[in-house]
Scaffold this motif. Sequence first.
Motif, mmCIF file in Angstrom:
data_model
loop_
_atom_site.group_PDB
_atom_site.id
_atom_site.type_symbol
_atom_site.label_atom_id
_atom_site.label_comp_id
_atom_site.label_asym_id
_atom_site.label_seq_id
_atom_site.Cartn_x
_atom_site.Cartn_y
_atom_site.Cartn_z
ATOM 1 N N LEU A 1 21.067 63.179 15.952
ATOM 2 C CA LEU A 1 21.677 64.411 16.439
ATOM 3 C C LEU A 1 22.435 64.174 17.743
ATOM 4 C CD1 LEU A 1 18.789 66.965 15.768
ATOM 5 C CD2 LEU A 1 20.905 66.702 14.465
ATOM 6 N N GLN A 2 21.850 63.363 18.644
ATOM 7 C CA GLN A 2 22.491 63.092 19.920
ATOM 8 C C GLN A 2 23.789 62.328 19.731
ATOM 9 O OE1 GLN A 2 21.117 64.149 22.942
ATOM 10 N NE2 GLN A 2 23.116 63.599 23.785
ATOM 11 N N SER A 3 23.809 61.385 18.773
ATOM 12 C CA SER A 3 25.022 60.609 18.525
ATOM 13 C C SER A 3 26.165 61.502 18.046
ATOM 14 C CB SER A 3 24.734 59.513 17.488
ATOM 15 O OG SER A 3 25.894 58.789 17.177
ATOM 16 N N ILE A 4 25.837 62.419 17.125
ATOM 17 C CA ILE A 4 26.865 63.350 16.640
ATOM 18 C C ILE A 4 27.308 64.283 17.753
ATOM 19 C CG2 ILE A 4 27.344 65.188 14.978
ATOM 20 C CD1 ILE A 4 25.273 63.897 13.133
ATOM 21 N N TYR A 5 26.336 64.758 18.535
ATOM 22 C CA TYR A 5 26.644 65.676 19.636
ATOM 23 C C TYR A 5 27.508 65.002 20.701
ATOM 24 C CZ TYR A 5 25.683 68.197 23.989
ATOM 25 O OH TYR A 5 25.798 68.838 25.189
ATOM 26 N N ASP A 6 27.198 63.743 21.015
ATOM 27 C CA ASP A 6 27.951 63.021 22.047
ATOM 28 C C ASP A 6 29.416 62.863 21.663
ATOM 29 O OD1 ASP A 6 25.770 62.796 23.650
ATOM 30 O OD2 ASP A 6 25.251 60.764 23.019
ATOM 31 N N THR A 7 29.662 62.647 20.362
ATOM 32 C CA THR A 7 31.046 62.469 19.911
ATOM 33 C C THR A 7 31.895 63.689 20.258
ATOM 34 O OG1 THR A 7 30.295 61.067 18.095
ATOM 35 C CG2 THR A 7 32.515 62.006 17.922
ATOM 36 N N TYR A 8 31.383 64.873 19.956
ATOM 37 C CA TYR A 8 32.129 66.097 20.251
ATOM 38 C C TYR A 8 32.108 66.413 21.747
ATOM 39 C CZ TYR A 8 32.260 67.058 15.237
ATOM 40 O OH TYR A 8 32.506 66.978 13.894
ATOM 41 N N TYR A 9 30.964 66.174 22.390
ATOM 42 C CA TYR A 9 30.841 66.521 23.802
ATOM 43 C C TYR A 9 31.789 65.680 24.655
ATOM 44 C CZ TYR A 9 28.591 67.958 28.139
ATOM 45 O OH TYR A 9 28.348 68.487 29.383
ATOM 46 N N GLN A 10 31.898 64.391 24.354
ATOM 47 C CA GLN A 10 32.795 63.532 25.120
ATOM 48 C C GLN A 10 34.241 63.989 24.984
ATOM 49 O OE1 GLN A 10 32.265 59.311 24.384
ATOM 50 N NE2 GLN A 10 30.069 59.569 24.192
ATOM 51 N N ARG A 11 34.613 64.350 23.762
ATOM 52 C CA ARG A 11 35.995 64.793 23.549
ATOM 53 C C ARG A 11 36.292 66.064 24.337
ATOM 54 N NH1 ARG A 11 37.545 66.660 17.663
ATOM 55 N NH2 ARG A 11 36.607 68.567 18.457
ATOM 56 N N PHE A 12 35.372 67.032 24.259
ATOM 57 C CA PHE A 12 35.585 68.278 25.001
ATOM 58 C C PHE A 12 35.544 68.043 26.503
ATOM 59 C CE2 PHE A 12 33.975 70.514 21.030
ATOM 60 C CZ PHE A 12 35.221 71.022 20.710
ATOM 61 N N SER A 13 34.650 67.167 26.963
ATOM 62 C CA SER A 13 34.552 66.899 28.407
ATOM 63 C C SER A 13 35.840 66.294 28.936
ATOM 64 C CB SER A 13 33.373 65.970 28.687
ATOM 65 O OG SER A 13 32.161 66.581 28.340
ATOM 66 N N LYS A 14 36.418 65.356 28.183
ATOM 67 C CA LYS A 14 37.664 64.736 28.618
ATOM 68 C C LYS A 14 38.800 65.762 28.661
ATOM 69 C CE LYS A 14 40.764 60.863 27.641
ATOM 70 N NZ LYS A 14 41.983 61.674 27.771
ATOM 71 N N GLU A 15 38.861 66.610 27.633
ATOM 72 C CA GLU A 15 39.908 67.634 27.617
ATOM 73 C C GLU A 15 39.714 68.634 28.753
ATOM 74 O OE1 GLU A 15 39.801 69.364 23.753
ATOM 75 O OE2 GLU A 15 40.642 67.606 22.744
ATOM 76 N N ILE A 16 38.461 68.952 29.072
ATOM 77 C CA ILE A 16 38.193 69.889 30.175
ATOM 78 C C ILE A 16 38.627 69.282 31.496
ATOM 79 C CG2 ILE A 16 36.342 70.963 31.508
ATOM 80 C CD1 ILE A 16 34.907 71.478 28.849
#
Length: 739
Positions: free
Chosen positions: A330-345
């Motif tokens: 779950l963390q691996s899947i979550y990190d993929t989306y979280y990193q993308r959103f964090s970079k865009e933010i």
Amino acid sequence: STSCNSPSEVHILVSYHALVYVSTVCLDTAILCALSLGTAELLPLFGNHDVLGGLVCMWSVAITRWALICSLLLSNVDLKQRAVMKRWAAAHCFLGSVYESCRQVMFGGPLESGAGPLENPWFLVLNTVAAAATCLFWEITFPDSNKENNRKEKKQKTMVLFIRVICFLKKDLVILAGALIFLFLAVLCELFALLQTGKIIDALGSPSHWNDFPSALFLMSLFSFGNTLSVGCREGFFSCAISSFTRKVKVQLFGSLVFQEIGFFESTKTGDLASRLSADTGLMGHVVSLSTNLLLRTLIELLGIMVVMFGLSWKLTLLILMEIPLTSLLQSIYDTYYQRFSKEILDSMARANDVASEVMAGIRTVRSFNMERNEALRYSKTLLEIHSLRTRRDVVRSIYGLLRKVTDLGIRVAMLCYGQKLILSGQMSTGTLVFFIFYQRDLGNRIKTSVWILGDIVNSLSTAEKVFEYLDRKPQVSTDGTLQPDTLRGHIQFHNLTFSYPAYPDQPVLQGLSLEAKPGQMTALVGPSGGGKSTCVSLLERFYQPQDGEILLDGQPLQSYQHQYLHSKVAMVGQQPILFSGSIRDNIAYGLKNCSMERVIQAAQKANAHEFISQLEHGYDTDVGEHGGQLSGGQKQRIAIARALIREPQVLILDEITSCLDTESEQMVLQALANCPSQTLLVIAHRLKTVERADQIFLIDRGVIIEKGTHHELMEKRGKYYKLREMIFTEKADLKIIL
């Protein structure tokens, strides 16, 4: 791993694979029922307590199941998905046999599942879920696709970034060592305090152990105090280390930025740089605090709890450890989306900072054009974009939290079911199970915290990538020259210069331009705007590097001179000079160490600035304000001229400096410059008086020299210079008529 051309094809493909998975599970259940009945009849042949015979039956059943599944169902699946499904089928069929075999080797005893798992239906469900979760975790962590190399490179890159971040702590190893010592002491004190708490409970529960209560209470208080003291010292040491780390990163980053070429700042927005210096460096410190503080503490506590739980029941502990791959998945899947959103933010925040900085810097222009509402709306749009990204990130975070809760609940239900079985079989007492549940809660929290910290470290390291990109960037205009002659004449030669700005490489500004400026002479560059005059000055100041040709100073290439030496001998005053916050004296003596007040006053007198400075309330100690906002344009211009003259440069560049000066000030400045007969003076000007005094004039248009000579020679030619002069004269005459 299969590409689709439309969303409908994706839905069909997903539905097909889901159907294959469900069909495989149903087929395996049917096969298992049939084989279990058969093996149940064969087991008595080996003897009820023959473990070897039971294992042979189990492995035979597993091999038969796997062979039938692969031949009956998976043969029709495409090649890419067939390999994945075969790995899942192998895990699904052989997991029970592997478990029983390993348990027999380590602990011995009778078989738990025997040859027929139908006796324990929960075992079949648990086996199916565990195999699916394990295979899914494997496929995501080690994908069998063309993206595997990219994923490995990304992991290696993340590890390199982490090591580079930690390397900033080399000089603070003593502080970090102290923090780690107190970290271990805090964990040990906490574990011993819990142990003494258990003894207190035992003493209260049994009158025969009441005499042990005072000593247990004293030790618990002592260890609790030690834990509190160690935690406080640990936090203090870590805070010092992180503060030192952040300062070092900011200093190195700022030092790297200020040495970049001018073109870098023209292509990179100020808001982005400010965001890297403030927000990203702070996040890098966040990585250090998590990796060396929370992560180590959690891992030590996790290890201690697991030791205790294995002592209570290794079977339940293995069951609970299934939570690790599920949570990691779950963390691996979550990190993929979280990193993308964090970079865009972060990028959006940098754009918002840039908008705010731009508006605040140009507030006079915004006010004069009545654009306050428009700029506020533009800033609002950037904030709305940040809000939208944060909302999407928070939705992902909420879904991730929900799935984690469901996973935790599932593991707890499975633990209680299996715990009931162990109690009924006499392998565990009810009190032990209750005690185990408390430890399971702590273990689950530690596992979640560890996985979360690792994911957060990876997310934070993504911000460090941009910081290190700036730290590693080499200026495109080299400053590695070493030439420092004792005397410099100031003879300048431009040879066949061809130049285009980095932002517009296909639009040449200079095309084979050649000119010469001799010592003791005034050389003037004139021509229409955009012709290349200021570009020549920028190249002479080493702001840019020409694509072709070279600039010689006293016969030596300009880039061969030592950077500091060159700019002490070549000074420039621009059309829009920049002053820094501080006093007038500090601005005039900018960059000079131990500069006397007499030199400052002499330079101000040459620039016709001493009179107005003396009339100010604080004189030379007057604060000029941000960018010199407390002074008029002409006053800033004269201070900038004094700042250049105080250096007594051999080459002086004046780029439209007389545009903000009155006639009297202009005459005084020109007279002061005339008192330096050996100085090379390069002037860009439109005023006739300045141009007429020049020893040679170059008319530049579209990057080439159209005409050259003295003012008298060019007027006699009646060429473009003559027409330009006449046009300026006519415009002045018309202006006088209008006035």
